[in-house]
Design an enzyme around this catalytic site. Structure first.
Site, short mmCIF file in Angstrom:
data_model
loop_
_atom_site.label_atom_id
_atom_site.label_comp_id
_atom_site.label_asym_id
_atom_site.label_seq_id
_atom_site.Cartn_x
_atom_site.Cartn_y
_atom_site.Cartn_z
N ARG A 128 6.64 15.71 -57.13
CA ARG A 128 5.94 14.66 -57.84
C ARG A 128 4.95 13.89 -56.96
NH1 ARG A 128 11.38 12.92 -57.11
NH2 ARG A 128 11.59 10.84 -56.19
N THR A 161 6.26 13.36 -46.77
CA THR A 161 5.70 14.46 -47.56
C THR A 161 5.27 15.63 -46.69
OG1 THR A 161 3.50 13.43 -47.46
CG2 THR A 161 4.91 12.88 -49.35
N ARG A 186 11.00 15.79 -55.67
CA ARG A 186 10.82 14.97 -54.47
C ARG A 186 9.32 14.77 -54.23
NH1 ARG A 186 12.68 16.37 -48.18
NH2 ARG A 186 11.11 15.04 -47.20
N HIS A 187 8.98 13.66 -53.60
CA HIS A 187 7.61 13.45 -53.13
C HIS A 187 7.41 14.31 -51.88
CE1 HIS A 187 6.64 10.21 -55.87
NE2 HIS A 187 7.72 9.55 -55.52
N VAL A 188 6.82 15.48 -52.03
CA VAL A 188 6.61 16.38 -50.90
C VAL A 188 5.44 17.29 -51.22
CG1 VAL A 188 8.23 18.14 -51.79
CG2 VAL A 188 7.77 18.00 -49.34
#
Length: 428
Positions: A128, A161, A186-188
């Site tokens: 995301r 990230t 996950r923010h990645v």
């Protein structure tokens, strides 16, 4: 004349053939029990009752009880395995009986039980993008995971990230070991599983108008959302008041680091990947991000048409997103979803917006590409749009291509696209 008075027939003696027939009759009758013991009768009736009761229980419960399944699993084991288990309970030095040739088990005769049929795809990753509706979608996913019984793993890591090579491998292996079907979020930045010979999952994502995303993030870091300012003061405890209350126009026009590149180059790296060059604003990162979208992402939606994004997700991933739009419109969800809007947000001046737009030209190139792909997918599937019509882009953008001393690439196409783009004034 013979005297027959002394013959066997007259001395009450039976002929041999008559005697043999009687003996056979008596032997047959002796084989048939003339009387059934009461104990044996009760045992037979009890067995019949248990059989009928077990059959009724089996049908009412849709299958055998767990104890029968355990027994069957035990019986399905190869004989050598059963012997190995039994030998543990024997006295030391005892040897297990070896299976004789020609013997077989239920597993040998009928094969292993049919494996569980997993939906396709059963491995989904939602990497995301920050401030692109991700908290809204995660709330929906929690409700959907409970309803549809898939494994949702949502990482709480928000500020990492970019990963080293070893961190990438560890994360990808951890993701691959999640019981299927799963959805990991996950923010990645994009992870290339195939590079490390790991099965590639299906990616999904959502982005939004770049300036709108920047404004939302700028004020969110300072003042949080409707859940309360105190939560966000905890998130940014080191932010001084001079920075927290910095006017956004000053930040943009005086070229503060937060309002200039590479900090503004934010969306593209989520799709470009972990390569160092993905963090540098330029054509290379832009084109690689587009290629990854076409090859590895099932769908990349735009937040301005969120309801259409949810409908497409329901069409493409029904085992994850069935009934998602009804949940999104339900009163219970609205109570939670309305708390994610950023507070104290306001629009910069026209001059500041023009400067910001020029600095984010690669971001807008990518956003327009995603918007075109999204609309093309809706057309191919035949999806009737349910999203509310959004306002046109600000008028200064239509004049921008004429007034700029350094025209953007493909000005004619960009000018047409900007006329029907969504405004950043309407989304929180």
């Amino acid at each position: 004349m013979k005297n027959f008075s002394n013959s066997p027939l007259h001395n009450n003696q039976t002929p041999n053939h008559v005697r043999d027939r009687k003996n056979k009759k008596i032997g047959f009758l002796s084989a048939v029990p003339l009387r059934v013991p009461l104990r044996g009768y009760g045992f037979c009736m009890a067995t019949l009752f248990l059989f009928c009761f077990g059959s009724l229980f089996y049908q009412l419960n849709g299958g055998p009880p767990e104890i029968l399944l355990d027994i069957r699993q035990y019986l399905d084991l190869p004989r050598s395995t059963v012997c190995a288990v039994i030998v543990k309970w024997k006295r030391p030095g005892a040897t297990a009986a070896q299976p004789r040739s020609g013997e077989s088990t239920y597993l040998d005769d009928h094969g292993p039980p049919a494996p569980r049929v997993l939906p396709f795809p059963s491995q989904v990753v939602y990497n995301r993008v920050g401030k692109c509706g991700s908290r809204t979608v995660v709330i929906l996913l929690r409700l959907l995971a409970e309803r549809h019984q898939f494994n949702l793993v949502s990482s709480d890591i928000h500020n990492k990230t970019r990963l080293t090579k070893h961190e990438q491998v560890d994360l990808m292996r951890n993701i691959s070991n999640i019981p299927q079907p799963f959805l990991y979020t996950r923010h990645v930045h994009f992870l290339n599983f195939t590079r490390f010979r790991i099965e590639q999952p299906v990616y999904i994502n959502i982005i939004r108008d770049p300036i709108n995303r920047f404004l939302s993030n700028y004020f969110f870091r300072r003042f949080g959302d409707w859940r309360g300012e105190q939560n966000h003061l905890i998130r940014t405890p080191g932010m001084k008041d001079d920075e927290r209350y910095l006017d956004i126009n000053v930040c943009i026009l005086e070229n503060y680091p937060e309002c200039s590149n590479p900090r503004l180059f934010y969306i593209i790296p989520y799709f470009c990947g972990q390569h160092p060059q993905c963090r540098e604003p330029g054509v290379w990162a832009l084109e690689r991000a587009k290629q990854n979208v076409l090859e590895n992402f099932l769908i990349v939606g735009i937040l301005e048409e969120l309801e259409d994004v949810l409908l497409l997700l329901e069409r493409l991933l029904p085992h994850y997103f069935t009934d998602v739009l009804n949940i999104y419109k339900s009163p219970d969800y609205m109570k939670m979803g309305n708390m994610t809007g950023t507070v104290r947000k306001h629009t910069p001046t026209l001059e500041a917006l023009q400067v910001l737009y020029h600095r984010m030209r690669y971001e807008y190139d990518f956003y327009n590409f995603i918007r075109e792909q999204f609309h093309l997918m809706k057309k191919k599937i035949g999806l009737k749009s349910v999203s509310r019509p959004t306002a046109h882009q600000a008028s200064f953008l239509r004049e921008l291509a004429v007034r700029t001393p350094e025209p953007l690439d493909e000005d004619e196409e960009l000018e047409t696209d900007l006329e029907d783009a969504n405004s950043w004034f309407v989304q929180p």
